[in-house]
Write a protein that holds these residues in place. Structure first.
Motif, PDB file in Angstrom:
ATOM      1  N   PRO A  12     -29.260  -7.913 -34.577  1.00  0.00           N
ATOM      2  CA  PRO A  12     -28.258  -6.889 -34.915  1.00  0.00           C
ATOM      3  C   PRO A  12     -28.706  -5.952 -36.033  1.00  0.00           C
ATOM      4  O   PRO A  12     -28.245  -4.808 -36.106  1.00  0.00           O
ATOM      5  N   GLU A  13     -29.622  -6.441 -36.872  1.00  0.00           N
ATOM      6  CA  GLU A  13     -30.059  -5.626 -38.010  1.00  0.00           C
ATOM      7  C   GLU A  13     -30.815  -4.370 -37.596  1.00  0.00           C
ATOM      8  O   GLU A  13     -31.001  -3.443 -38.412  1.00  0.00           O
ATOM      9  N   VAL A  14     -31.268  -4.266 -36.330  1.00  0.00           N
ATOM     10  CA  VAL A  14     -31.991  -3.060 -35.897  1.00  0.00           C
ATOM     11  C   VAL A  14     -31.037  -1.909 -35.597  1.00  0.00           C
ATOM     12  O   VAL A  14     -31.481  -0.763 -35.426  1.00  0.00           O
ATOM     13  N   LEU A  15     -29.737  -2.183 -35.530  1.00  0.00           N
ATOM     14  CA  LEU A  15     -28.772  -1.120 -35.234  1.00  0.00           C
ATOM     15  C   LEU A  15     -28.572  -0.226 -36.453  1.00  0.00           C
ATOM     16  O   LEU A  15     -28.435  -0.690 -37.579  1.00  0.00           O
ATOM     17  N   ARG A  16     -28.528   1.082 -36.208  1.00  0.00           N
ATOM     18  CA  ARG A  16     -28.331   2.060 -37.280  1.00  0.00           C
ATOM     19  C   ARG A  16     -27.267   3.060 -36.851  1.00  0.00           C
ATOM     20  O   ARG A  16     -27.220   3.474 -35.677  1.00  0.00           O
ATOM     21  N   LEU A  17     -26.444   3.480 -37.775  1.00  0.00           N
ATOM     22  CA  LEU A  17     -25.490   4.559 -37.536  1.00  0.00           C
ATOM     23  C   LEU A  17     -26.153   5.854 -37.973  1.00  0.00           C
ATOM     24  O   LEU A  17     -26.477   6.020 -39.156  1.00  0.00           O
ATOM     25  N   ILE A  18     -26.379   6.763 -37.021  1.00  0.00           N
ATOM     26  CA  ILE A  18     -27.157   7.963 -37.311  1.00  0.00           C
ATOM     27  C   ILE A  18     -26.353   9.211 -36.946  1.00  0.00           C
ATOM     28  O   ILE A  18     -25.359   9.148 -36.232  1.00  0.00           O
ATOM     29  N   ASP A  19     -26.833  10.350 -37.439  1.00  0.00           N
ATOM     30  CA  ASP A  19     -26.326  11.642 -36.985  1.00  0.00           C
ATOM     31  C   ASP A  19     -27.169  12.087 -35.799  1.00  0.00           C
ATOM     32  O   ASP A  19     -28.408  12.005 -35.830  1.00  0.00           O
ATOM     33  N   ALA A  20     -26.503  12.514 -34.736  1.00  0.00           N
ATOM     34  CA  ALA A  20     -27.219  12.873 -33.512  1.00  0.00           C
ATOM     35  C   ALA A  20     -26.596  14.101 -32.876  1.00  0.00           C
ATOM     36  O   ALA A  20     -25.447  14.463 -33.168  1.00  0.00           O
ATOM     37  N   GLU A  21     -27.362  14.747 -32.013  1.00  0.00           N
ATOM     38  CA  GLU A  21     -26.822  15.879 -31.259  1.00  0.00           C
ATOM     39  C   GLU A  21     -25.788  15.378 -30.249  1.00  0.00           C
ATOM     40  O   GLU A  21     -25.915  14.289 -29.698  1.00  0.00           O
ATOM     41  N   GLU A  22     -24.786  16.187 -30.009  1.00  0.00           N
ATOM     42  CA  GLU A  22     -23.770  15.810 -29.033  1.00  0.00           C
ATOM     43  C   GLU A  22     -24.359  15.840 -27.629  1.00  0.00           C
ATOM     44  O   GLU A  22     -25.107  16.753 -27.281  1.00  0.00           O
ATOM     45  N   PRO A  23     -24.030  14.842 -26.782  1.00  0.00           N
ATOM     46  CA  PRO A  23     -24.458  14.898 -25.379  1.00  0.00           C
ATOM     47  C   PRO A  23     -23.574  15.868 -24.610  1.00  0.00           C
ATOM     48  O   PRO A  23     -22.494  16.257 -25.085  1.00  0.00           O
ATOM     49  N   HIS A  24     -24.009  16.251 -23.436  1.00  0.00           N
ATOM     50  CA  HIS A  24     -23.198  17.138 -22.601  1.00  0.00           C
ATOM     51  C   HIS A  24     -23.097  16.571 -21.182  1.00  0.00           C
ATOM     52  O   HIS A  24     -23.977  15.849 -20.715  1.00  0.00           O
TER      53      HIS A  24
END
Length: 297
Positions: A12-24
């Motif tokens: 679970p430690e590999v999970l990160r909350l990141i800023d990303a481009e919105e999908p379409h």
């Protein structure tokens, strides 16, 4: 937009909350503002790289299959749904503030977003393995590890089809299984004999992966009467491992009917904020759930 991602396989430690481009939303797809995302055992199996055959992963990767939310973009060729509709369904990278869905249905009246997010993959899996194990009305189905999301759905769907059900779970979940229409018993030492005392078992499902496949074969009398979704060693015992999803759209349509008729209800055991995705997956992996876990962006 915030989303949960991982750049390497692992815990679970590999999970990160990141800023990303919105999908379409591309052709045949819709995009939703995610109000809740379901946490499935498949999610952490994918994160660990266990099921690359069924779920190829290109790193870095988003996380999550199930979501409930409000449509805010409709792709080319899509009919019958509009911006502003409340839907639940399956897609990719649903641990996010926005996600693209490939299968969806209108949310049934009376369900919260948190509840709705717990259904898509769970109901598709439950319907598929009931079909694959071939249990018929009037027969008895044993469900090993019955208190989680898939187990909860299996018990109710089987009962709605006239199948008697026996469920194994921890001591704290015996009344819960009884409320779902099952004859409950505890797992642990002596569980096979406890099941035998309840009567003959015609088919069995392993939804927890607790190493009981040989005992399920013994109880049913033949490997063909057992299906597992959680024990990768099941084929070593001649037992089908079911890991390839069928039609989620058809499963959602059946789920809506069951929910509307009051024949299916899967409770939410716990909701987590998006930033606690690692904790949600850790808890999911530990088992002993009663119903579903969801993330709320």
């Amino acid at each position: 937009m915030r989303k949960v991602s991982f750049a390497e396989f692992g815990g679970p430690e590999v999970l990160r909350l990141i800023d990303a481009e919105e999908p379409h939303a591309g052709p045949g797809r819709i995009r939703v503002v995610v109000k809740a995302a379901g946490v499935n055992p498949a999610d952490w199996r994918i994160r660990e790289g266990q099921v690359l055959g069924a779920h190829p992963v290109r790193l870095p990767s988003g996380v999550g299959l199930d979501a409930a939310g409000v449509v805010d973009e409709v792709g080319p060729g899509v009919e019958g749904v509009a911006v502003g509709d409340r839907v639940f369904g399956e897609g990719e990278s649903t641990y996010a503030e926005r996600a693209v869905l490939s299968a969806w249905a209108p949310m049934p009246e009376g369900l919260s977003f948190e509840e709705a997010a717990g259904y898509p993959s769970v109901v598709e899996t439950a319907l598929r393995i009931i079909r694959e194990v071939g249990v018929r009305p009037g027969q008895t189905l044993l469900v090993s590890g019955a208190s989680g999301g898939v187990g909860s759905a299996v018990l109710q769907i089987a009962r709605a089809r006239g199948v008697a059900v026996i469920g194994t779970a921890g001591a704290a979940n015996q009344d819960y299984l009884r409320d779902l229409g099952a004859v409950p018993t505890t797992y642990g030492a002596g569980w096979v004999e406890r099941v035998r005392r309840l009567g003959p078992v015609h088919a069995a499902l392993d939804v927890a992966g607790s190493g009981v496949v040989p005992e399920l074969v013994e109880l049913t009398g033949h490997p063909d009467r057992v299906v597992s979704i959680a024990d990768l060693s099941a084929p070593d015992h001649g037992v089908r491992f079911s890991g390839v999803a069928g039609s989620v759209t058809d499963a959602l349509a059946e789920a809506v009917g069951l929910i509307t008729r009051g024949r299916l209800r899967i409770p939410v055991e716990r909701s987590y904020p998006l930033a606690e995705a690692a904790a949600a997956q850790r808890d999911s992996q530990a088992g002993h759930s009663r119903g579903r876990r969801v993330l709320v962006p």
